[in-house]
Write an enzyme that holds these catalytic residues in place. Sequence first.
Site: not given
Ligand code: CMP
Length: 140
Positions: A114, A11
């Site tokens: 993340n 990312k």
């Molecule tokens: P990813 O595994 O790529 O799938 C969905 C993404 O949404 C996740 O990683 C995070 O980057 C984002 N995400 C998931 N939950 C939250 C949350 N509670 N607050 C902000 N971002 C989130």
Amino acid sequence: MSPQRTLSIIKPDGVAQGNVGDILKRFEEKEFQIKALKMLLLSPQQAAGFYAVHRERSFFPDLVRYMSSGTVVVVVLEAPEVVARLRELMGATDPKQAAEGTLRRLYATSIEKNVVHGSDSRESARKEIHYFFSDSELPE
Ligand code: CMP
């Protein structure tokens, strides 16, 4: 066991922090074969389309903004059980919950930033790989 494929995205925070080389090395150390790879700057529309399953969630607008805020690296990985094994290597979505030694524990700074994405099932993997790669860009 027959090999599977999955999609990973390094990312914008992972690219900006200079984690691309380390993350690709970790994939190869696990014997995940890199079958295809691109560096892209996603438009907000592309990011929204990719994460359409989350469109009703409160974090969706921020997620779209973040995922289109800088270049990403999209990678197709192949190995036996790679869908689950990549999820294990990444660690929990929230880096505070991620196990020691996982990519998110090592490099992520928040639940949004993340560092890395991995498909959550074989069905998602198939869709996500084809979201970014045409058949002619994928080896047999
Ligand atoms: P990813 O595994 O790529 O799938 C969905 C993404 O949404 C996740 O990683 C995070 O980057 C984002 N995400 C998931 N939950 C939250 C949350 N509670 N607050 C902000 N971002 C989130």
